[in-house]
Scaffold this motif. Structure first.
Motif, short mmCIF file in Angstrom:
data_model
loop_
_atom_site.label_atom_id
_atom_site.label_comp_id
_atom_site.label_asym_id
_atom_site.label_seq_id
_atom_site.Cartn_x
_atom_site.Cartn_y
_atom_site.Cartn_z
N MET A 189 31.17 47.17 45.89
CA MET A 189 31.48 45.92 45.20
C MET A 189 32.11 44.97 46.21
O MET A 189 32.99 45.36 46.98
CB MET A 189 32.44 46.21 44.04
N SER A 190 31.72 43.73 46.15
CA SER A 190 32.24 42.73 47.09
C SER A 190 33.68 42.35 46.75
O SER A 190 34.16 42.60 45.63
CB SER A 190 31.36 41.48 47.07
N THR A 191 34.34 41.74 47.70
CA THR A 191 35.72 41.28 47.49
C THR A 191 35.76 40.25 46.35
O THR A 191 36.65 40.29 45.50
CB THR A 191 36.28 40.66 48.78
N ALA A 192 34.79 39.36 46.33
CA ALA A 192 34.74 38.33 45.29
C ALA A 192 34.58 38.98 43.91
O ALA A 192 35.24 38.56 42.94
CB ALA A 192 33.61 37.36 45.55
N ALA A 193 33.75 40.00 43.82
CA ALA A 193 33.55 40.68 42.54
C ALA A 193 34.82 41.39 42.10
O ALA A 193 35.17 41.38 40.92
CB ALA A 193 32.40 41.67 42.65
N ARG A 194 35.54 42.01 43.04
CA ARG A 194 36.82 42.68 42.71
C ARG A 194 37.85 41.67 42.20
O ARG A 194 38.56 41.92 41.24
CB ARG A 194 37.36 43.41 43.94
N GLN A 195 37.92 40.52 42.87
CA GLN A 195 38.86 39.48 42.44
C GLN A 195 38.51 38.97 41.05
O GLN A 195 39.39 38.74 40.23
CB GLN A 195 38.88 38.34 43.45
N LEU A 196 37.22 38.78 40.81
CA LEU A 196 36.77 38.34 39.49
C LEU A 196 37.15 39.36 38.42
O LEU A 196 37.64 39.00 37.35
CB LEU A 196 35.26 38.10 39.50
N LEU A 197 36.96 40.63 38.71
CA LEU A 197 37.29 41.69 37.77
C LEU A 197 38.80 41.72 37.49
O LEU A 197 39.22 41.89 36.34
CB LEU A 197 36.82 43.03 38.33
N GLN A 198 39.62 41.53 38.51
CA GLN A 198 41.07 41.49 38.32
C GLN A 198 41.48 40.30 37.46
O GLN A 198 42.32 40.42 36.57
CB GLN A 198 41.80 41.42 39.66
N SER A 199 40.87 39.14 37.70
CA SER A 199 41.17 37.95 36.90
C SER A 199 40.77 38.17 35.45
O SER A 199 41.49 37.79 34.53
CB SER A 199 40.42 36.73 37.45
N PHE A 200 39.63 38.79 35.24
CA PHE A 200 39.16 39.08 33.88
C PHE A 200 40.15 39.98 33.15
O PHE A 200 40.49 39.75 32.00
CB PHE A 200 37.78 39.74 33.93
N GLY A 201 40.66 40.99 33.85
CA GLY A 201 41.62 41.92 33.25
C GLY A 201 42.92 41.24 32.84
O GLY A 201 43.60 41.71 31.93
N ALA A 202 43.26 40.14 33.47
CA ALA A 202 44.50 39.43 33.16
C ALA A 202 44.36 38.50 31.96
O ALA A 202 45.35 38.00 31.44
CB ALA A 202 44.97 38.64 34.38
N LEU A 203 43.13 38.27 31.50
CA LEU A 203 42.90 37.36 30.38
C LEU A 203 43.35 37.98 29.06
O LEU A 203 43.36 39.19 28.90
CB LEU A 203 41.41 37.02 30.26
N ALA A 204 43.68 37.13 28.11
CA ALA A 204 43.99 37.57 26.75
C ALA A 204 42.70 38.10 26.12
O ALA A 204 41.59 37.72 26.52
CB ALA A 204 44.53 36.41 25.93
N GLU A 205 42.82 38.96 25.14
CA GLU A 205 41.66 39.59 24.49
C GLU A 205 40.67 38.56 23.97
O GLU A 205 39.46 38.70 24.15
CB GLU A 205 42.14 40.48 23.34
N ALA A 206 41.15 37.51 23.33
CA ALA A 206 40.25 36.50 22.77
C ALA A 206 39.47 35.80 23.89
O ALA A 206 38.28 35.54 23.75
CB ALA A 206 41.04 35.47 21.97
N ASP A 207 40.12 35.53 25.02
CA ASP A 207 39.44 34.90 26.15
C ASP A 207 38.41 35.84 26.76
O ASP A 207 37.33 35.42 27.16
CB ASP A 207 40.45 34.47 27.22
N ARG A 208 38.74 37.15 26.82
CA ARG A 208 37.78 38.12 27.34
C ARG A 208 36.52 38.14 26.50
O ARG A 208 35.41 38.20 27.02
CB ARG A 208 38.40 39.52 27.38
N ARG A 209 36.69 38.09 25.18
CA ARG A 209 35.53 38.08 24.28
C ARG A 209 34.64 36.87 24.54
O ARG A 209 33.43 36.97 24.59
CB ARG A 209 35.98 38.08 22.82
#
Length: 142
Positions: A1-21
């Motif tokens: 996985m690229s660095t950009a993809a890892r950063q994106l995944l970390q940012s996604f994990g920090a979102l509220a549940e409604a935003d993730r949906r």
């Protein structure tokens, strides 16, 4: 996985549940179908349309809290395909449902950063209010 993809995944994990949906729904909306999926789904349409009034079937539990939400009703806001090919509906709950749900449910939603007025449910858990009978059925809250 690229660095950009890892950063994106970390940012996604920090979102509220409604935003993730919302992010997931947007990704699904923008993902091209494979030829097999397109062929499989070509003639299939959703049972309910946007702005149609629907009711949750008896005994259905809220996917976030496990609360019985049978009898809750509202208007379909969005219609999407889930990963498994089933229809997923965003439902804007009506005022009678919001009143019946009560302050405890609203507080639970607020604690989890969820929108109190919206539910996401699969088609198998819903019925048309026209087909279901009177809108004055009893709400089941447990």
């Amino acid at each position: 996985m690229s660095t950009a993809a890892r950063q994106l995944l970390q940012s996604f994990g920090a979102l509220a549940e409604a935003d993730r949906r919302e992010v997931l729904l947007e990704l699904l909306r923008n993902t091209p179908e494979t030829p097999y999926e397109a062929k499989k789904m070509r003639n299939k349409t959703s049972k309910f349309r946007e702005e149609e009034v629907v009711r949750v079937l008896p005994g259905v539990r809220d996917p976030d809290f496990g609360t019985n939400i049978g009898g809750w009703s509202g208007k379909v806001g969005k219609v999407e395909r889930s990963d498994d090919g089933s229809w997923l509906y965003m439902i804007r709950l009506d005022q009678a449902t919001l009143s019946a749900a009560g302050d405890d449910y609203a507080e639970k939603c607020e604690d989890e950063n969820l929108n109190f007025e919206i539910l996401f449910l699969e088609e198998k858990y819903l019925e048309s209010v026209d087909d279901a009978g009177s809108k004055e059925d009893t709400f089941l809250l447990a």
